[in-house]
Design an enzyme around this catalytic site. Sequence first.
Site, PDB file in Angstrom:
ATOM      1  N   HIS A 170      76.998  93.829   7.165  1.00  0.00           N
ATOM      2  CA  HIS A 170      76.170  93.782   8.381  1.00  0.00           C
ATOM      3  C   HIS A 170      76.573  94.995   9.199  1.00  0.00           C
ATOM      4  CE1 HIS A 170      75.073  89.489   7.682  1.00  0.00           C
ATOM      5  NE2 HIS A 170      76.238  89.499   7.050  1.00  0.00           N
TER       6      HIS A 170
ATOM      7  N   ASP B 168      81.362  92.233   4.331  1.00  0.00           N
ATOM      8  CA  ASP B 168      80.655  91.405   5.322  1.00  0.00           C
ATOM      9  C   ASP B 168      80.644  92.074   6.704  1.00  0.00           C
ATOM     10  OD1 ASP B 168      79.111  89.231   6.022  1.00  0.00           O
ATOM     11  OD2 ASP B 168      80.728  87.760   6.001  1.00  0.00           O
ATOM     12  N   ASP B 169      81.725  91.912   7.453  1.00  0.00           N
ATOM     13  CA  ASP B 169      81.826  92.478   8.808  1.00  0.00           C
ATOM     14  C   ASP B 169      83.207  93.109   8.964  1.00  0.00           C
ATOM     15  OD1 ASP B 169      79.297  91.234  10.137  1.00  0.00           O
ATOM     16  OD2 ASP B 169      80.279  89.553   9.116  1.00  0.00           O
TER      17      ASP B 169
ATOM     18  N   GLU C  23      77.852  79.446   2.242  1.00  0.00           N
ATOM     19  CA  GLU C  23      79.036  80.030   2.894  1.00  0.00           C
ATOM     20  C   GLU C  23      79.765  78.875   3.579  1.00  0.00           C
ATOM     21  OE1 GLU C  23      78.185  82.639   6.205  1.00  0.00           O
ATOM     22  OE2 GLU C  23      80.199  83.526   6.198  1.00  0.00           O
TER      23      GLU C  23
ATOM     24  N   HIS D 287      76.888  93.755   0.704  1.00  0.00           N
ATOM     25  CA  HIS D 287      76.907  92.744   1.777  1.00  0.00           C
ATOM     26  C   HIS D 287      77.720  93.317   2.933  1.00  0.00           C
ATOM     27  CE1 HIS D 287      77.252  88.167   2.813  1.00  0.00           C
ATOM     28  NE2 HIS D 287      77.298  88.917   3.920  1.00  0.00           N
TER      29      HIS D 287
ATOM     30  N   HIS E 126      71.895  84.346   2.981  1.00  0.00           N
ATOM     31  CA  HIS E 126      73.225  83.747   3.035  1.00  0.00           C
ATOM     32  C   HIS E 126      73.053  82.257   2.686  1.00  0.00           C
ATOM     33  CE1 HIS E 126      74.279  87.392   5.089  1.00  0.00           C
ATOM     34  NE2 HIS E 126      75.473  86.982   5.462  1.00  0.00           N
TER      35      HIS E 126
END
Length: 337
Positions: A18, A277-278, A199, A16, A196
């Site tokens: 991005h 994630d980011d 969340e 996961h 997703h």
Amino acid sequence: MNNKDFIQNLPKAELHIHIEGSLEPELMFELARRHAVNIPYTSIDDLKAAYNFTCLQDFLDIYYAGADVLRTKQDFYELTYAYLERVSQDKVRHVEVFFDPQTHTDRGIAFATVIEGISEALVQGEKDFGISYHIIMCFLRHLSEDAAFDTLKQALPYKQLILGVGLDSSEKGNPPAKFQKVFAAAKRVGFLAVAHAGEEGTHENIADAIALLNIDRIDHGNSITNSQSLQQEVKDKQLALTMCPLSNLKLQVSENLDNYPAKQLHDEGLIITINSDDPAYFGGYINDNYLALDNALKLSKRDLADFAINSFKGSFLSEDRKAALIDEVERYYNEQG
Ligand code: ADE
Ligand code: ZN
């Protein structure tokens, strides 16, 4: 060996991430200079000061604005290669990378520019760092299903480069049902599917992503803790969850990590994985996420090895490569644990 050192060299996969969320402020400023793009921050520190989010939408606004500096194939290549170089230091052996085509095509950047830059960096990264990869393209759920269909059409010439479709962006007000037809079409042509769900949204979004979108893995899935029957279903179907502790903390999905459900869900037999994630926006790459969880939950080396094993188990790798990588973790655990 302490857990920090154990995590450092633990072989793992990231499922996961991005790729646009790995855009570090330094590269953002460099690309802004390269293309004479104005960014509304005077310095890297000024930009970092803006990374103070109260919810998902807060973050998304800044994240989409930041992506505006990505213009050429070379930019996407450098972005992706920098991520691989960074996580090679975290003993990442396999990645499944998300990208958001619409964030770029809506600005007039060709789909080809984006996918070619990302995939060429992944090819080079596999040679240089031994990191295998898959690519997943996400539909932006704040946009229409027609727009997602258009993106699916643009992806078809690159189908051999893209393993699956995903669903990201603003969860509230954009439930899975909105994308039922486009996911069915994507699956019909052979894409895998992830989404997703749960969340910022309820556990019904997770249930609907499974029932309506026919997903093969769940991204985040935090609100599954509100439904015992859904936990049982996800366990029976062996659908993995890609959880992201530092993201959840930064976006205030979780107040703190003291009660973070990863370990409890793992103990109940769900396939839980730990991801970033980011990372450029949430203050840490994958090992920082393992470490933060370990600090909060006082995990054993067995727990940490299990999360790494789950990262391969929950991946879309072949059964042979999964087995080889899981074996690598077990050997490491037996030698270092
Ligand atoms: N896009 C990038 N990061 C995201 C997240 N955490 N949730 C939804 N969409 C995203
Ligand atoms: Zn995400």
